[in-house]
Enzyme design. Structure first.
Site, PDB file in Angstrom:
ATOM      1  N   LYS A  97       2.138  11.103   7.337  1.00  0.00           N
ATOM      2  CA  LYS A  97       1.293  10.827   8.507  1.00  0.00           C
ATOM      3  C   LYS A  97       1.745  11.572   9.778  1.00  0.00           C
ATOM      4  O   LYS A  97       1.447  12.744   9.898  1.00  0.00           O
ATOM      5  CB  LYS A  97       1.177   9.318   8.713  1.00  0.00           C
ATOM      6  CG  LYS A  97       0.392   8.682   7.548  1.00  0.00           C
ATOM      7  CD  LYS A  97      -0.256   7.358   7.853  1.00  0.00           C
ATOM      8  CE  LYS A  97      -1.252   7.039   6.755  1.00  0.00           C
ATOM      9  NZ  LYS A  97      -0.908   5.897   5.922  1.00  0.00           N
ATOM     10  N   ASP A 117       9.259   3.154   2.178  1.00  0.00           N
ATOM     11  CA  ASP A 117       8.031   3.888   2.478  1.00  0.00           C
ATOM     12  C   ASP A 117       7.741   3.708   3.969  1.00  0.00           C
ATOM     13  O   ASP A 117       7.221   2.678   4.391  1.00  0.00           O
ATOM     14  CB  ASP A 117       6.868   3.369   1.619  1.00  0.00           C
ATOM     15  CG  ASP A 117       5.557   4.117   1.912  1.00  0.00           C
ATOM     16  OD1 ASP A 117       5.491   4.832   2.936  1.00  0.00           O
ATOM     17  OD2 ASP A 117       4.601   3.961   1.127  1.00  0.00           O
ATOM     18  N   PHE A 149       0.852  -1.187   0.000  1.00  0.00           N
ATOM     19  CA  PHE A 149       0.000   0.000   0.000  1.00  0.00           C
ATOM     20  C   PHE A 149       0.888   1.237   0.000  1.00  0.00           C
ATOM     21  O   PHE A 149       1.632   1.478   0.946  1.00  0.00           O
ATOM     22  CB  PHE A 149      -0.957   0.070   1.196  1.00  0.00           C
ATOM     23  CG  PHE A 149      -1.870   1.263   1.086  1.00  0.00           C
ATOM     24  CD1 PHE A 149      -3.017   1.216   0.311  1.00  0.00           C
ATOM     25  CD2 PHE A 149      -1.537   2.466   1.702  1.00  0.00           C
ATOM     26  CE1 PHE A 149      -3.832   2.342   0.163  1.00  0.00           C
ATOM     27  CE2 PHE A 149      -2.352   3.590   1.554  1.00  0.00           C
ATOM     28  CZ  PHE A 149      -3.500   3.521   0.780  1.00  0.00           C
TER      29      PHE A 149
HETATM   30  C1  LIG Z   1      -1.086   5.974   4.404  1.00  0.00           C
HETATM   31  C2  LIG Z   1       0.019   5.459   3.552  1.00  0.00           C
HETATM   32  C3  LIG Z   1       0.328   6.050   2.309  1.00  0.00           C
HETATM   33  C4  LIG Z   1      -0.531   7.147   1.694  1.00  0.00           C
HETATM   34  O1  LIG Z   1      -0.585   8.299   2.468  1.00  0.00           O
HETATM   35  P1  LIG Z   1      -1.750   9.378   2.170  1.00  0.00           P
HETATM   36  O2  LIG Z   1      -1.398  10.525   3.078  1.00  0.00           O
HETATM   37  O3  LIG Z   1      -3.048   8.738   2.524  1.00  0.00           O
HETATM   38  O4  LIG Z   1      -1.655   9.729   0.725  1.00  0.00           O
HETATM   39  C5  LIG Z   1       1.406   5.564   1.616  1.00  0.00           C
HETATM   40  N1  LIG Z   1       2.153   4.554   2.086  1.00  0.00           N
HETATM   41  C6  LIG Z   1       1.894   3.963   3.265  1.00  0.00           C
HETATM   42  C7  LIG Z   1       2.774   2.863   3.755  1.00  0.00           C
HETATM   43  C8  LIG Z   1       0.808   4.380   4.029  1.00  0.00           C
HETATM   44  O5  LIG Z   1       0.516   3.759   5.185  1.00  0.00           O
END
Ligand SMILES: *Cc1c(COP(=O)(O)O)cnc(C)c1O
Length: 405
Positions: free
Chosen positions: A260, A231, A146
């Site tokens: 985040k 990520d 994700f």
């Molecule tokens: C939440 C998340 C994203 C996307 O972040 P948004 O602020 O919702 O665009 C990307 N990678 C990971 C691992 C995430 O948990």
């Protein structure tokens, strides 16, 4: 649940259902206030927040230091665009580079934008520095990943629903099984520019890769001159019991993506972070964002980082997470297949024979504990890292009751 005689909740649910796009399936709770680990709904019920907005509220709701920084900046300057400099971005990025140990950071807003920033960076690095022929750059990603919701990013998702109806997709991505370093090695060609990976998969169901995976990833990427892109949007900034989840393996990626919790639960703040070899492929005009690096975001980001360091949130997460995971396992619930995770990023996997995880989340909600299922079978527990032992005990008592029923 101690419902008020007249429930306001239903009215808000009806209104949202009528006027909002139906792209989410939230639990039926309407929150109006938050403080620390707690939130209150419109009927006055109190809940402990065991999701913390998918780890965007690691510092707890309305942390005083973050709110004070935000208020002060609101009264001073909020937006200039990058057409001009502002006096908040420099100090923020300096701290971000010091905390992460990289040369430069490129500020964006949402996580998906920071992922796109890393994708563009590594492709351009591939063409300008590594010498990949024009239009041939390949990026390797993992099954069950994700990384966000843009058309490019969902194009390399392996979740059917994330892609269904949204094509055609951006080419140039290859998928390997998560945690399989041999598959990574086999998938690399002379045109491979990067390997994009979550050090621990969050939305995929709190999936911990095999021990030593990232160490092998680092070796393979170095040997093949492929950029290792971590990520850490969800796993970073203390969530897994280390500042970054890759710290568990003692490795360093080439490009780091954060978001985040960088916004302290207040404002969207994200960044792609790298050394000059990668970052300096960006020239004026190559990439940008109207709001990225704005003074309000920078002031909030600086305060959010300060709280994580000053309150030793990675250490707290490690200690409390280990304890909480042990306690969850000790319940010995007949419904639970596995309890897994790192630090305060914990997944309780419900057995297929006990049905999906959502009814368990609803039962927890009725008892004043907010948790959300991910991937049908997993209850995710990821509270604010500022949570106290007493507060965790409260959540544990109710988890014990719900999982023993
Ligand atoms: C939440 C998340 C994203 C996307 O972040 P948004 O602020 O919702 O665009 C990307 N990678 C990971 C691992 C995430 O948990």
């Amino acid at each position: 649940m101690t419902q008020a005689t007249v429930s306001k909740t239903q009215d808000f649910l009806t209104e949202a259902d009528r006027y909002s796009a139906h792209n989410y399936h939230p639990l039926p709770v309407v929150i109006e206030r938050g403080e620390g680990s707690w939130v209150w709904d419109v009927d006055g019920n109190r809940y402990i927040d065991m999701l913390s907005a998918y780890s965007a509220v690691n510092q707890g709701h309305r942390h005083p230091a973050v709110i004070a920084a935000a208020k002060a900046q609101l009264d001073t300057l909020t937006l200039t665009s990058r057409a001009f400099h502002n006096d908040q971005m420099g100090p923020f990025l300096k701290m971000l580079c010091e905390v992460t140990g990289f040369d430069r950071a490129l500020p964006m807003n949402t996580g998906a934008e920071a992922v796109e920033t890393a994708i563009k960076m590594v492709r351009k690095w591939g063409y300008k520095v590594k010498g990949v022929p024009a239009g041939k750059a390949e990026i390797i990603v993992c099954e069950n990943n994700f990384h966000g919701r843009t058309t490019t990013i969902v194009g390399f998702s392996t979740e059917d629903q994330y892609k269904d109806g949204f094509g055609p997709f951006t080419p140039g991505f290859k998928v390997i099984p998560y945690g399989d370093s041999d598959a990574l090695e086999a998938a690399i060609t002379e045109n491979t520019v990067g390997f994009l990976v979550e050090p621990l998969q969050g939305e995929g169901g709190v999936v911990v890769p095999p021990e030593g995976f990232l160490t092998r990833v680092r070796e393979i990427c170095t040997a093949n001159r492929v950029a290792f892109i971590a990520d850490e949007i969800q796993t970073g900034l203390g969530r897994t019991g280390r500042m970054f989840c890759y710290d568990w393996d003692g490795v360093r990626p080439d490009i780091l993506i954060v978001g985040k919790a960088l916004g302290g639960g207040v404002y969207p703040v994200s960044a792609a972070i790298a050394d000059t070899e990668f970052m300096d492929v960006y020239q004026p005009g190559d990439h940008g964002s109207t709001f990225g690096g704005n003074p309000l975001a920078a002031a909030i980001g600086l305060a959010a980082l300060g709280v994580i360091i000053d309150e030793k949130l990675p250490e707290r997460s490690d200690e409390l997470g280990t304890w909480f995971m042990d306690q969850l396992r000790a319940i010995g619930s007949p419904h639970v297949e596995e309890v897994r995770g790192k630090g305060l990023m914990i997944g309780v996997v419900i057995k297929q024979s006990s049905g999906p995880a959502r009814p368990f989340c609803k039962a927890l909600q009725a008892r004043g504990v907010l948790a959300k299922e991910t991937h049908h079978q997993v209850i995710r527990f990821a509270p604010p890292l500022t949570i106290t032992t007493d507060e965790l005990e409260f959540a544990l008592d109710h988890a014990r009751a719900v999982l023993s029923e």
